[in-house]
Design an enzyme around this catalytic site. Structure first.
Site: not given
Ligand code: PSU
Ligand code: MN
Length: 297
Positions: A21, A155
């Site tokens: 990604e 996360k």
């Molecule tokens: N994992 C990481 N760093 C990131 C992300 C995931 O190590 O920056 C990103 C991914 O792209 C994931 C996004 O889909 O954070 C999720 O964002 P949100 O919580 O706004 O859905």
């Protein structure tokens, strides 16, 4: 949609490919670590005999595989939109640059016919979701995608038990690799067990291959952060609470929450979270490439 030459050749011949990604490059890691990591991830995948495809939107065009210069732009430009599923048609029509999150990357990987996707930690149910309703689109896309996501759990900034409940509701099969519990991104262990602990690549592949006989059942492979770089949950937890409180005070909401928390944590942990983040993503790219290479069905 445009497909980079080496990815197009690999697709044509049914060779192993791993999708990556761009949100992690544009919004997840600081410069220059983001650029170095983006290149290293591709290198790791290549060294194992698979073709990397970093996905993003370039001037409104879906790009399946990026050139080195384009990756550099994703690492340095300030006008890159964080693209979740709903942002896709808007960024395309407006001819903007878009960094794809887990949800958007899964959609594009499926369109291209790529079977594996490596990332860091998926999005999920945020703490305080009963008030904010903040639940990442990632969970819904993982649930309905034929593309296998390899990550280090959700996360740590999230509400892990609630995230696990939603994954169960959505019918996502969670397979851990050499771990009895669901890892929490920077930390290898949590108190949340995983039902299917796979010890080998073949164990994982057998389930992944049988899953293809079913309709639209998502698979999440969880792979804990390498031991030498992990931060134990008890040590990171107070820092996460601090970062969440700062975000609340500053009125950060919506799609800005995750990037804000990741960068605050890097600051208040003196770069320890950054080290763990880079290490776990590389480890996931490694596992994804191994799966792609050994998956010959
Ligand atoms: N994992 C990481 N760093 C990131 C992300 C995931 O190590 O920056 C990103 C991914 O792209 C994931 C996004 O889909 O954070 C999720 O964002 P949100 O919580 O706004 O859905
Ligand atoms: Mn959100």
């Amino acid at each position: 949609m445009r497909i980079k030459d080496d990815v197009a050749i690999a697709l044509k011949h049914g060779k192993p490919i791993v999708a990556l990604e761009t949100t992690i490059i544009s919004h997840g890691l600081p410069y220059p670590t983001n650029l170095e990591t983006a290149f290293e991830l591709e290198e790791i995948i290549r060294s194992l005999g698979a073709t990397p495809a970093t996905l993003g939107i370039v001037d409104g065009e879906i790009a399946i595989g990026l050139s080195k210069d384009e990756i550099r732009s994703f690492a340095t430009r300030k006008d890159i939109i964080k693209v979740s599923k709903r942002d896709l048609p808007i960024v395309m029509a407006k001819k903007l640059w878009g960094a794809t999150t887990v949800s958007a990357t899964l959609i594009l990987a499926k369109m291209a016919g790529i079977k594996y996707f490596a990332t860091g930690g998926i999005g999920g149910v945020h703490r305080g979701a009963s008030n904010s309703f903040d639940v990442s689109r990632d969970l819904y896309e993982i649930a309905s995608s034929p593309v296998v996501t390899i990550c280090s759990g959700a996360k740590a900034i999230l509400d892990i038990p609630k995230t696990l409940e939603v994954l169960e509701t959505l019918g996502v099969s969670i397979l851990s690799y050499k771990s009895r519990c669901f890892p929490a991104f920077y930390s290898r262990s949590t108190s949340y067990p995983v039902d299917y602990d796979c010890q080998t690549i073949d164990d994982l592949l057998r389930i992944i291959q049988d899953n293809r006989k079913l309709d639209k059942n998502g698979i999440l492979v969880v792979n804990p952060c390498p031991e030498e770089d992990e931060i134990p949950f008890e040590r990171i937890e107070p820092l996460i609470e601090e970062a969440i409180q700062t975000a609340g005070r500053k009125g950060v909401y919506g799609k800005d929450v995750t990037p804000f928390l990741l960068s605050s944590l890097c600051e208040i942990s003196d770069g320890q979270t950054l080290k763990a983040n880079v290490s776990l993503v590389k480890n996931n790219a490694h596992l994804a490439a191994q799966l792609a290479v050994h998956d010959i069905s």
